[in-house]
Design a protein around this motif. Sequence first.
Motif, PDB file in Angstrom:
ATOM      1  N   ILE A 420      57.192  38.473  29.867  1.00  0.00           N
ATOM      2  CA  ILE A 420      57.566  37.847  28.598  1.00  0.00           C
ATOM      3  C   ILE A 420      56.370  37.153  27.957  1.00  0.00           C
ATOM      4  N   ALA A 421      55.470  36.637  28.765  1.00  0.00           N
ATOM      5  CA  ALA A 421      54.320  35.896  28.233  1.00  0.00           C
ATOM      6  C   ALA A 421      53.461  36.750  27.301  1.00  0.00           C
ATOM      7  N   GLU A 422      53.374  38.056  27.540  1.00  0.00           N
ATOM      8  CA  GLU A 422      52.507  38.929  26.742  1.00  0.00           C
ATOM      9  C   GLU A 422      52.919  38.994  25.264  1.00  0.00           C
ATOM     10  N   PRO A 423      54.158  39.341  24.905  1.00  0.00           N
ATOM     11  CA  PRO A 423      54.498  39.398  23.479  1.00  0.00           C
ATOM     12  C   PRO A 423      54.443  38.047  22.785  1.00  0.00           C
ATOM     13  N   VAL A 424      54.777  36.979  23.501  1.00  0.00           N
ATOM     14  CA  VAL A 424      54.669  35.645  22.893  1.00  0.00           C
ATOM     15  C   VAL A 424      53.225  35.356  22.508  1.00  0.00           C
ATOM     16  N   SER A 425      52.299  35.690  23.385  1.00  0.00           N
ATOM     17  CA  SER A 425      50.878  35.490  23.104  1.00  0.00           C
ATOM     18  C   SER A 425      50.401  36.390  21.968  1.00  0.00           C
ATOM     19  N   ASP A 426      50.814  37.661  21.972  1.00  0.00           N
ATOM     20  CA  ASP A 426      50.377  38.613  20.946  1.00  0.00           C
ATOM     21  C   ASP A 426      50.782  38.145  19.545  1.00  0.00           C
ATOM     22  N   ILE A 427      52.011  37.749  19.403  1.00  0.00           N
ATOM     23  CA  ILE A 427      52.517  37.353  18.080  1.00  0.00           C
ATOM     24  C   ILE A 427      51.842  36.078  17.597  1.00  0.00           C
ATOM     25  N   THR A 428      51.735  35.089  18.471  1.00  0.00           N
ATOM     26  CA  THR A 428      51.126  33.810  18.087  1.00  0.00           C
ATOM     27  C   THR A 428      49.658  33.975  17.714  1.00  0.00           C
ATOM     28  N   SER A 429      48.912  34.715  18.508  1.00  0.00           N
ATOM     29  CA  SER A 429      47.476  34.865  18.259  1.00  0.00           C
ATOM     30  C   SER A 429      47.213  35.707  17.011  1.00  0.00           C
ATOM     31  N   ALA A 430      48.049  36.713  16.743  1.00  0.00           N
ATOM     32  CA  ALA A 430      47.857  37.542  15.559  1.00  0.00           C
ATOM     33  C   ALA A 430      48.047  36.740  14.285  1.00  0.00           C
ATOM     34  N   LEU A 431      49.074  35.924  14.234  1.00  0.00           N
ATOM     35  CA  LEU A 431      49.324  35.096  13.047  1.00  0.00           C
ATOM     36  C   LEU A 431      48.220  34.060  12.856  1.00  0.00           C
ATOM     37  N   THR A 432      47.724  33.512  13.968  1.00  0.00           N
ATOM     38  CA  THR A 432      46.624  32.548  13.877  1.00  0.00           C
ATOM     39  C   THR A 432      45.353  33.228  13.393  1.00  0.00           C
ATOM     40  N   ALA A 433      45.056  34.427  13.909  1.00  0.00           N
ATOM     41  CA  ALA A 433      43.864  35.168  13.495  1.00  0.00           C
ATOM     42  C   ALA A 433      43.893  35.481  12.010  1.00  0.00           C
ATOM     43  N   LEU A 434      45.062  35.858  11.490  1.00  0.00           N
ATOM     44  CA  LEU A 434      45.189  36.165  10.064  1.00  0.00           C
ATOM     45  C   LEU A 434      44.931  34.925   9.217  1.00  0.00           C
ATOM     46  N   THR A 435      45.423  33.786   9.671  1.00  0.00           N
ATOM     47  CA  THR A 435      45.209  32.531   8.944  1.00  0.00           C
ATOM     48  C   THR A 435      43.730  32.154   8.912  1.00  0.00           C
ATOM     49  N   VAL A 436      43.081  32.208  10.079  1.00  0.00           N
ATOM     50  CA  VAL A 436      41.657  31.859  10.167  1.00  0.00           C
ATOM     51  C   VAL A 436      40.816  32.810   9.320  1.00  0.00           C
ATOM     52  N   PHE A 437      41.123  34.090   9.383  1.00  0.00           N
ATOM     53  CA  PHE A 437      40.381  35.088   8.615  1.00  0.00           C
ATOM     54  C   PHE A 437      40.524  34.837   7.110  1.00  0.00           C
ATOM     55  N   THR A 438      41.735  34.596   6.654  1.00  0.00           N
ATOM     56  CA  THR A 438      41.989  34.373   5.232  1.00  0.00           C
ATOM     57  C   THR A 438      41.225  33.161   4.705  1.00  0.00           C
ATOM     58  N   LEU A 439      41.130  32.126   5.527  1.00  0.00           N
ATOM     59  CA  LEU A 439      40.451  30.901   5.106  1.00  0.00           C
ATOM     60  C   LEU A 439      38.932  31.055   5.051  1.00  0.00           C
ATOM     61  N   ASN A 440      38.370  32.022   5.796  1.00  0.00           N
ATOM     62  CA  ASN A 440      36.921  32.114   5.917  1.00  0.00           C
ATOM     63  C   ASN A 440      36.277  33.340   5.283  1.00  0.00           C
ATOM     64  N   PHE A 441      37.029  34.396   5.038  1.00  0.00           N
ATOM     65  CA  PHE A 441      36.456  35.673   4.616  1.00  0.00           C
ATOM     66  C   PHE A 441      35.646  35.548   3.329  1.00  0.00           C
ATOM     67  N   ARG A 442      36.224  34.946   2.302  1.00  0.00           N
ATOM     68  CA  ARG A 442      35.528  34.835   1.015  1.00  0.00           C
ATOM     69  C   ARG A 442      34.252  34.007   1.149  1.00  0.00           C
ATOM     70  N   LYS A 443      34.294  32.931   1.901  1.00  0.00           N
ATOM     71  CA  LYS A 443      33.114  32.080   2.076  1.00  0.00           C
ATOM     72  C   LYS A 443      31.980  32.846   2.756  1.00  0.00           C
ATOM     73  N   ILE A 444      32.336  33.663   3.753  1.00  0.00           N
ATOM     74  CA  ILE A 444      31.324  34.437   4.472  1.00  0.00           C
ATOM     75  C   ILE A 444      30.639  35.426   3.539  1.00  0.00           C
ATOM     76  N   LEU A 445      31.419  36.112   2.710  1.00  0.00           N
ATOM     77  CA  LEU A 445      30.853  37.091   1.773  1.00  0.00           C
ATOM     78  C   LEU A 445      29.978  36.406   0.743  1.00  0.00           C
TER      79      LEU A 445
END
Length: 451
Positions: A420-445
């Motif tokens: 059970i630990a695997e899907p809980v981790s996958d979903i949480t980390s994916a949503l966090t990665a999308l948030t971090v990426f969205t906040l930083n992508f434009r600044k990096i470019l």
Amino acid sequence: MTREELMAKAPVGRLILRLAIPTICAQLINALYSIVDRIYLGHIPGTGGIVLTGVGVTFPILMLITAFSNLIGAGGAPLASIQLGSGNKEKAEDILNQGACSLIIISIVLTVLFSVFKTPLLFLFGASSQTIGYAEDYIGIYLLGTVFVQLALGLNPFITVQGYSSFAMITIIIGAVMNIALDPLFIFVLSMGAKGAALATILSQAVSALWVLRFFSSKRTILRLRLSKFRIRKEVMLPVLMLGVSPFIMAATEAAINIVFNSTLQRTGGDAAVGTMTMIASIMSFCWMPLQGFAQGAQPVISYNFGARNSDRVRQAFRVFLVTAVSYAFIMMALLELFPSFFLSLFTGDADLVAYAVPFTRIYFCGLGIFGIQMACQQTLLGLGQAKISLFIALLRKVILLIPLVLLFSSFLGVKGVFIAEPVSDITSALTALTVFTLNFRKILEKGPKK
């Protein structure tokens, strides 16, 4: 079109596809190195299930060896591509040569350390008194080929970033075809069992390594291996290690979580539970490899155009990457939820073990669909040279989330909690990665690449 014109002007979607198809094939074929071994071993009459479980506990060592090749290959290749995009061939070649020197040194150290401590490590990784002999047989021979694995996997990305993805694919195909052919000979005809599987693998990797070395001494390569440049300088290798630490940790944490999985499963469910994880890890590897291959096709486009300050093409490449990764991940999740028995039966003829593993397989893979988001965001950041952010995302899924969740859930739910630990981790980390990426992508470019 020249390579530079292709990277800067060719339609992004078709360009990524052109680079990605060979690398996807190469990654799938690379997965066959370990998967074919397990398929053959799992079907040894009478002892297949226990041999498969024994070889499965060696997986953390194999992943750690791969992790060190990622440290140099995945860390150095994007930086070399950025330098080529900036017109600095000399510095790109320095990265290649110092990376190759580092891979040889790493190989020697890993071979010695793992050979000396293999038995206590294998027990730590989930081996039992029944499986330890098979585990020692396999890893004892496999370690003799560590230098071949390092050179083949660590230098191959430097071929891809030069635009020769088909040649990089052939590197893997040659070794995989040899492995598939030699496995039945050594395992069944010569009755070598686990030792035969390992011997087939290292001989195949040796041929792949020679193929890679041949390319870097040929006329077609832009970047050439030169012994005169085989000296490690901090100003060249430190950025490589800083960028490579993210893919290194992604592979190393696969080893770490496999250790936690197997040791916890051995304690709560015994060899049957460990055997289930061996099969699931093999399936996951085969699912993950095409995404990694697509990433290797997209990253040169992202890195080159980032180096050339062509932000529009970087954005286009990310969109193609994201849509493709998410679509693929959801398709694979659906197949595994609908037909788990088919995938499991590829690895063993033991009907009881398959029946035991089916419900755990469905649980483990139910979060796979959203994993495509994390892959696209993390690998794009890697292509942009963003070591710290990429490292955080890599650490989040396995180290920060999954390992603690396995230990926590298993204490309440036993074997089921581990899966059970695997899907809980996958979903949480994916949503966090999308948030971090969205906040930083434009600044990096907007900031552009480092000089």
